[in-house]
Scaffold this active site. Sequence first.
Site, mmCIF file in Angstrom:
data_model
loop_
_atom_site.group_PDB
_atom_site.id
_atom_site.type_symbol
_atom_site.label_atom_id
_atom_site.label_comp_id
_atom_site.label_asym_id
_atom_site.label_seq_id
_atom_site.Cartn_x
_atom_site.Cartn_y
_atom_site.Cartn_z
ATOM 1 C CB ALA A 232 -0.923 -0.014 1.213
ATOM 2 N N GLY B 208 2.256 2.673 -2.842
ATOM 3 C CA GLY B 208 2.257 3.387 -4.123
ATOM 4 C C GLY B 208 1.391 4.637 -4.091
ATOM 5 N NE ARG C 282 -1.934 3.517 -13.804
ATOM 6 C CZ ARG C 282 -1.759 2.210 -13.952
ATOM 7 N NH1 ARG C 282 -2.259 1.591 -15.007
ATOM 8 N NH2 ARG C 282 -1.094 1.520 -13.046
ATOM 9 C CE LYS D 28 -3.457 1.979 -6.761
ATOM 10 N NZ LYS D 28 -3.087 1.353 -8.060
ATOM 11 C CG ASN E 120 0.392 -11.649 -10.833
ATOM 12 O OD1 ASN E 120 -0.148 -12.215 -9.880
ATOM 13 N ND2 ASN E 120 1.367 -10.759 -10.701
ATOM 14 C CE LYS F 233 -25.296 17.178 20.731
ATOM 15 N NZ LYS F 233 -24.440 18.228 21.307
ATOM 16 C CE1 TYR G 288 -30.188 19.526 17.794
ATOM 17 C CE2 TYR G 288 -30.289 21.224 19.480
ATOM 18 C CZ TYR G 288 -29.604 20.213 18.833
ATOM 19 O OH TYR G 288 -28.337 19.876 19.233
ATOM 20 N NE ARG H 56 -48.907 31.982 26.482
ATOM 21 C CZ ARG H 56 -49.653 30.890 26.321
ATOM 22 N NH1 ARG H 56 -49.138 29.804 25.798
ATOM 23 N NH2 ARG H 56 -50.910 30.898 26.680
HETATM 24 C C1 UD1 Z 1 1.031 -5.649 -10.259
HETATM 25 C C2 UD1 Z 1 1.788 -6.875 -10.762
HETATM 26 C C3 UD1 Z 1 1.073 -7.440 -11.993
HETATM 27 C C4 UD1 Z 1 -0.357 -7.786 -11.623
HETATM 28 C C5 UD1 Z 1 -1.062 -6.572 -11.028
HETATM 29 C C6 UD1 Z 1 -2.420 -6.975 -10.475
HETATM 30 C C7 UD1 Z 1 4.143 -6.469 -10.273
HETATM 31 C C8 UD1 Z 1 5.468 -6.065 -10.830
HETATM 32 N N1 UD1 Z 1 3.136 -6.487 -11.114
HETATM 33 O O1 UD1 Z 1 1.103 -4.681 -11.281
HETATM 34 O O2 UD1 Z 1 1.744 -8.614 -12.453
HETATM 35 O O3 UD1 Z 1 -1.042 -8.230 -12.792
HETATM 36 O O4 UD1 Z 1 -0.305 -6.032 -9.918
HETATM 37 O O5 UD1 Z 1 -3.131 -5.868 -10.046
HETATM 38 O O6 UD1 Z 1 4.065 -6.768 -9.097
HETATM 39 N N2 UD1 Z 1 3.312 -0.825 -4.407
HETATM 40 C C9 UD1 Z 1 4.096 -0.561 -3.310
HETATM 41 N N3 UD1 Z 1 5.373 -0.153 -3.509
HETATM 42 C C10 UD1 Z 1 5.934 -0.032 -4.742
HETATM 43 C C11 UD1 Z 1 5.112 -0.329 -5.858
HETATM 44 C C12 UD1 Z 1 3.808 -0.737 -5.647
HETATM 45 O O7 UD1 Z 1 3.653 -0.659 -2.176
HETATM 46 O O8 UD1 Z 1 7.115 0.332 -4.826
HETATM 47 C C13 UD1 Z 1 1.916 -1.258 -4.163
HETATM 48 C C14 UD1 Z 1 0.918 -0.328 -4.760
HETATM 49 O O9 UD1 Z 1 0.537 0.671 -3.827
HETATM 50 C C15 UD1 Z 1 -0.252 -1.245 -5.078
HETATM 51 C C16 UD1 Z 1 0.404 -2.587 -5.315
HETATM 52 O O10 UD1 Z 1 1.700 -2.500 -4.791
HETATM 53 O O11 UD1 Z 1 -1.144 -1.353 -3.993
HETATM 54 C C17 UD1 Z 1 0.472 -2.943 -6.796
HETATM 55 O O12 UD1 Z 1 1.277 -1.978 -7.435
HETATM 56 P P1 UD1 Z 1 0.950 -1.441 -8.887
HETATM 57 O O13 UD1 Z 1 1.964 -0.423 -9.261
HETATM 58 O O14 UD1 Z 1 -0.462 -1.054 -8.976
HETATM 59 O O15 UD1 Z 1 1.233 -2.767 -9.713
HETATM 60 P P2 UD1 Z 1 0.648 -3.130 -11.132
HETATM 61 O O16 UD1 Z 1 1.377 -2.361 -12.154
HETATM 62 O O17 UD1 Z 1 -0.815 -3.042 -11.103
HETATM 63 CA CA CA Z 2 -2.343 -2.265 -9.647
#
Ligand code: UD1
Ligand code: CA
Length: 465
Positions: free
Chosen positions: A9, A11, A15, A22, A167, A348, A363, A436
Amino acid sequence: MKVYAIVLAAGKGTRMKSDKPKVVHEVLYKPMINHVVDELKALGVDETIVIVGHEADQVKAIVDDVTFVDQTEQLGTGHAVLQAKDILANRDGMTLVLCGDAPLIRKETLKEFIAYHQEHHNQATIMSADCDPSTHYGRIIKENGQVTGIVEFKDLLESQKDITEMNTGEYCFDNKALFEALSQVTNDNAQNEYYLTDVIGIMNHQGLKVDAYKIDDFDEVGGINDRVALAQSTQFLRDRINREHLLNGVTIVDPSNTYIGRDVVIGHDTIIEPGCIIKGKTVIGSHCHIGPYCEFTNMEIKDNVEIKFSVLSDSIIESGVDIGPYARLRTNCHIHENAHLGNFVEMKKADFGAGSKASHLTYVGDAQVGQDVNFGCGTITSNYDGKNKSLTKIEDNVFIGCNTNLVAPVTVRKNYIAAGSTITKEVDEDAMAIARARQENKQGYSKILKEIREKEYERRNKNKK
Ligand code: UD1
Ligand code: CA
């Protein structure tokens, strides 16, 4: 055997085009990360490690009972899992790796997944599903039916582009084998990231047993990368949840226009009309009639309750109560058996006794109200002096006339309050309070007033003619 879980979690979720990370975005009124963590809790894993990075504090603020590990630079999913090395690498057991951006996964599926992994004596099991060839997921590579690796969409060779087995990003690993393989992962690929997916090829080379567990329901495992997918996930989850309620004996008149959160419980023979949003830890009993157009958050509603067009949160409603239209319970209210709250009634922190009624424009805040009390139209508790909130206490059977102000702190014992009163001191038992201005009738004044008005009208219009 010990079962650990790592949830990715860290990332940013570029997008999503958002200031928030996210995994904090909500699917059906619950942040994505909480969906995943709650399923793991329900599954009973021994420890859940959440890898956080981008705006980590926002994630930490909403998740309880897990171990957080910081990934300060987001160098890929493999790098993310590696951050848990100090905690897990030496432990025996298995580790589930889940994506924080795939919130629809169910504990039942995870249970079957773990069972498959164990029964087949795998060192790594990938959860896979069939997908549309155009979608940008990593693909499972097999040789003679044996999984040999995962290739990311951007790295697919021309000859691999027709593979549809994707995957899901959910894995089950032998814990020690995972960290052993991870130490060999490099960032030599199209995105210059350390891919977790590379451990599959590495483990295969090491002669370990690597396998894929294919599930039928792609929608359960699709990762959310943008707000189109976010909206689709909400719809998909809504339909899945509503279907369960329908099969459990709840009538939902228009399932496509009814949003019931994942943790909500509803008893049989309850009817939900269109336009309702029911979320949080709300529990609704049997034989209730809810809606149209209600929003409930963390409500506890007993049996035979009727509520329409109302916004209610963090309160308890006992059986036989009838609420709305257009009522609001803000927080900490307890509405007892057979009470009635009508049009434009707000409460409340109110304990509202059995059989009591506030039928219109009222109220009630910071109040203890006994049984069979009647609030006349337009009655309010004046609970706030600009600095302090004070309590209004009303005993059983009190009749409060219309347009009464109860200026707290104040106690009203078993008695009557005349309409239009402003009550500032305790009203004793058996008294009737009138507070009153006394009415005075000026004899003959209506005629005099009429003449004055007519003269003034003529004076103003004379010049215009
Ligand atoms: C990843 C998989 C892909 C799979 C897809 C499914 C890899 C390289 N690829 O791709 O094969 O089909 O998920 O949804 O694993 N995150 C981190 N740290 C990082 C990068 C990512 O915590 O440095 C977390 C993100 O927050 C996210 C999760 O890992 O929750 C997946 O990362 P994301 O970049 O969305 O991977 P995908 O490109 O979707
Ligand atoms: Ca993803």
